[in-house]
Design a protein around this motif. Structure first.
Motif, short mmCIF file in Angstrom:
data_model
loop_
_atom_site.label_atom_id
_atom_site.label_comp_id
_atom_site.label_asym_id
_atom_site.label_seq_id
_atom_site.Cartn_x
_atom_site.Cartn_y
_atom_site.Cartn_z
N PRO A 1 4.99 -1.61 10.38
CA PRO A 1 4.04 -2.67 10.77
C PRO A 1 3.59 -3.46 9.54
CG PRO A 1 3.44 -0.56 11.74
CD PRO A 1 4.52 -0.28 10.75
N SER A 2 3.59 -4.77 9.64
CA SER A 2 3.32 -5.61 8.47
C SER A 2 1.93 -6.23 8.46
CB SER A 2 4.37 -6.72 8.39
OG SER A 2 4.51 -7.36 9.64
N LEU A 3 1.21 -6.12 9.58
CA LEU A 3 -0.10 -6.79 9.66
C LEU A 3 -1.10 -6.22 8.65
CD1 LEU A 3 -2.12 -8.70 11.04
CD2 LEU A 3 -2.56 -6.89 12.70
N LEU A 4 -1.28 -4.90 8.69
CA LEU A 4 -2.30 -4.29 7.83
C LEU A 4 -1.99 -4.46 6.34
CD1 LEU A 4 -4.93 -2.74 7.54
CD2 LEU A 4 -3.64 -0.62 7.82
N PRO A 5 -0.79 -4.12 5.86
CA PRO A 5 -0.54 -4.27 4.42
C PRO A 5 -0.74 -5.71 3.92
CG PRO A 5 1.45 -3.47 5.53
CD PRO A 5 0.36 -3.49 6.54
N THR A 6 -0.36 -6.69 4.74
CA THR A 6 -0.51 -8.08 4.32
C THR A 6 -2.00 -8.46 4.25
OG1 THR A 6 1.55 -8.50 5.50
CG2 THR A 6 0.34 -10.42 4.75
N CYS A 7 -2.75 -8.09 5.28
CA CYS A 7 -4.18 -8.42 5.29
C CYS A 7 -4.93 -7.65 4.21
CB CYS A 7 -4.80 -8.10 6.65
SG CYS A 7 -4.34 -9.30 7.88
N GLU A 8 -4.56 -6.40 4.02
CA GLU A 8 -5.21 -5.58 2.99
C GLU A 8 -5.09 -6.27 1.63
OE1 GLU A 8 -5.14 -0.74 3.59
OE2 GLU A 8 -3.29 -1.80 3.20
N TYR A 9 -3.87 -6.73 1.35
CA TYR A 9 -3.62 -7.40 0.07
C TYR A 9 -4.50 -8.65 -0.07
CZ TYR A 9 -1.57 -10.58 -3.24
OH TYR A 9 -1.43 -11.48 -4.26
N LEU A 10 -4.51 -9.51 0.96
CA LEU A 10 -5.24 -10.77 0.86
C LEU A 10 -6.75 -10.53 0.79
CD1 LEU A 10 -3.12 -12.95 3.29
CD2 LEU A 10 -3.33 -13.27 0.82
N ILE A 11 -7.24 -9.57 1.57
CA ILE A 11 -8.69 -9.28 1.54
C ILE A 11 -9.07 -8.78 0.15
CG2 ILE A 11 -10.51 -7.78 2.48
CD1 ILE A 11 -8.95 -7.91 5.19
N GLU A 12 -8.24 -7.92 -0.42
CA GLU A 12 -8.53 -7.39 -1.75
C GLU A 12 -8.57 -8.52 -2.78
OE1 GLU A 12 -5.85 -4.36 -3.38
OE2 GLU A 12 -6.89 -4.86 -5.26
N CYS A 13 -7.63 -9.46 -2.67
CA CYS A 13 -7.61 -10.59 -3.61
C CYS A 13 -8.91 -11.38 -3.55
CB CYS A 13 -6.46 -11.54 -3.26
SG CYS A 13 -4.86 -10.93 -3.80
N VAL A 14 -9.35 -11.69 -2.33
CA VAL A 14 -10.56 -12.50 -2.17
C VAL A 14 -11.78 -11.73 -2.70
CG1 VAL A 14 -12.08 -13.64 -0.51
CG2 VAL A 14 -9.60 -13.74 -0.21
N LYS A 15 -11.81 -10.42 -2.49
CA LYS A 15 -12.96 -9.64 -2.93
C LYS A 15 -12.95 -9.48 -4.45
CE LYS A 15 -14.57 -8.87 1.18
NZ LYS A 15 -15.77 -9.62 1.57
N LYS A 16 -11.76 -9.46 -5.05
CA LYS A 16 -11.62 -9.09 -6.46
C LYS A 16 -11.69 -10.29 -7.41
CE LYS A 16 -7.40 -8.23 -8.21
NZ LYS A 16 -6.11 -7.56 -8.47
N TYR A 17 -10.89 -11.33 -7.13
CA TYR A 17 -10.72 -12.37 -8.14
C TYR A 17 -11.99 -13.13 -8.54
CZ TYR A 17 -5.77 -11.68 -8.83
OH TYR A 17 -4.58 -11.15 -9.18
N PRO A 18 -12.89 -13.46 -7.61
CA PRO A 18 -14.07 -14.21 -8.05
C PRO A 18 -14.93 -13.44 -9.06
CG PRO A 18 -13.81 -14.41 -5.69
CD PRO A 18 -12.84 -13.35 -6.14
N LEU A 19 -14.82 -12.10 -9.07
CA LEU A 19 -15.65 -11.30 -9.97
C LEU A 19 -14.90 -10.90 -11.24
CD1 LEU A 19 -17.18 -8.85 -7.32
CD2 LEU A 19 -17.99 -11.11 -7.98
N GLU A 20 -13.60 -11.16 -11.26
CA GLU A 20 -12.75 -10.76 -12.40
C GLU A 20 -13.21 -11.44 -13.68
OE1 GLU A 20 -8.41 -9.27 -12.30
OE2 GLU A 20 -10.31 -8.53 -11.52
N LYS A 21 -13.12 -10.69 -14.79
CA LYS A 21 -13.59 -11.24 -16.07
C LYS A 21 -12.42 -11.63 -16.96
CE LYS A 21 -18.01 -9.11 -15.97
NZ LYS A 21 -18.70 -7.85 -15.94
N CYS A 22 -12.66 -12.59 -17.84
CA CYS A 22 -11.70 -12.94 -18.88
C CYS A 22 -11.60 -11.71 -19.78
CB CYS A 22 -12.19 -14.15 -19.65
SG CYS A 22 -11.32 -14.42 -21.21
N GLN A 23 -10.38 -11.27 -20.08
CA GLN A 23 -10.20 -10.01 -20.82
C GLN A 23 -10.54 -10.15 -22.30
OE1 GLN A 23 -9.75 -7.25 -19.06
NE2 GLN A 23 -9.75 -8.62 -17.29
#
Ligand code: ZN
Ligand code: ZN
Length: 337
Positions: free
Chosen positions: A223-245
């Motif tokens: 099934p491809s629905l969950l892995p695809t959504c999991e990835y996109l949700i994680e991106c949206v939750k993660k990137y805005p808070l990500e810091k310059c290294q």
């Protein structure tokens, strides 16, 4: 001596049941996608098959006082989730109760058939519940469009958002879902990255890898629905808070609209996936030591980037030139004093 006691009720009941079983035997085989397996005084069993993955076996069990007592329905399926089947069986019991005193079997079988056909997303009901649990923000939402076999997921993180429209094909999960990123306010390079990765994740669920490993069991589509959504949700939750290294400030601006106005604050995503401000990374790449190549200060992976593709020798020479020029200027300054 054997006494057979049979109340008049009992006789009525079995006559009633006989008539209903006759009707079931006549009518059920006429219903599209339904196969009658058994019709005996204890139970009626039928198999409903819409697609390879939308199959369910319905067993209607007669209680001793039937039809005064409603049918008890049991649903079994190799492909549909137990939780979905339990829920649907409960609704069937309610439907049967509405018809107390009347024939109930045909109604229940038709009810299940219509329900499976109209609720096209039943084939991914478990995946949908998991996605709902991942949507933790107040503004996050998921909308199911059963008729169109689509779902819309809206994910937010602070002022950033992404809307995803997903079509679930009729022969899911053998065929992958198609994720469409309909609206967003992320920088273009991140959007492109999300889109490409999501498409790749979905594809890999149904297409066997090109390099075959002989020790591995044969490829089965997943099934491809969950892995695809999991990835996109994680991106949206993660990137805005990500810091310059390098400077450890937020890489993305807090307000997505300020993106283009701040020079040097553009963001670069390097091979390891970490984010850097252009300005910070540029300085880092052009400052020694160069010998070992440049590594991400956080994860230690080599930094590959089209914008800084020059070899360490060239970097070394450039650095030396720049330093020499700087010294010359300083010497001139000294002389002028
Ligand atoms: Zn920075
Ligand atoms: Zn890194």
């Amino acid at each position: 001596m054997v006494f057979i006691v049979m109340s008049s009720d009992g006789e009525d009941c079995s006559a009633f049941l006989r008539a209903e079983l006759e009707q079931v035997k006549k009518e059920v085989p006429r219903i599209e996608n339904v196969k009658l397996i058994a019709a005996v005084p204890l139970l009626v069993r039928a198999e409903i098959k819409k697609t390879e993955h939308k199959q369910v076996a319905v067993t209607c069990m007669f209680q001793p006082a039937y039809p005064a007592e409603p049918l008890v329905t049991e649903l079994r399926s190799k492909t549909l989730a137990d939780r979905f089947l339990d829920g649907l069986a409960k609704v069937c019991d309610t439907e049967a109760r509405k018809l107390k005193g009347k024939p109930q079997v045909l109604h229940v079988i038709n009810f299940v058939k219509t329900f499976i056909e109209e609720n096209t997303l039943c084939v991914c009901s478990e995946e949908i519940s998991t996605i709902k649990r991942l949507l933790t923000g107040d503004k996050d939402e998921i909308k199911l469009k059963q008729k169109a076999s689509e779902l819309v997921v809206k994910v937010h993180q602070e002022q950033y958002f992404l809307h995803i429209k997903i079509s679930v094909p009729d022969n899911y999960p053998l065929v992958q879902i198609t994720p469409e990123l309909t609206e967003h306010n992320f920088p273009a390079f991140l959007y492109t990255h999300f889109k490409a990765q999501a498409a790749e994740i979905a594809r890999r669920c149904v297409q066997p890898p090109l390099k075959k490993n002989p020790n591995q069991s044969p490829f089965v589509p997943k099934p491809s629905l969950l892995p695809t959504c999991e990835y996109l949700i994680e991106c949206v939750k993660k990137y805005p808070l990500e810091k310059c290294q390098l400077c450890h400030e937020r890489a993305l601006p807090v307000d997505p609209l300020t993106e283009s106005t701040q020079r040097g604050r553009q963001i670069e995503k390097v091979y390891c996936g970490h984010l850097f401000h252009f300005m910070c990374l540029n300085k880092f790449m052009k400052t020694p030591p160069f010998a070992e190549g440049k590594q991400c200060p956080t994860c230690g992976k080599q930094i590959f980037h089209d914008k800084w593709k020059v070899s360490s020798e060239v970097m070394e020479t450039r650095w030396a030139h720049k330093q020499a020029r700087q010294r010359e200027l300083e010497e001139v300054a000294d002389f002028m004093e």
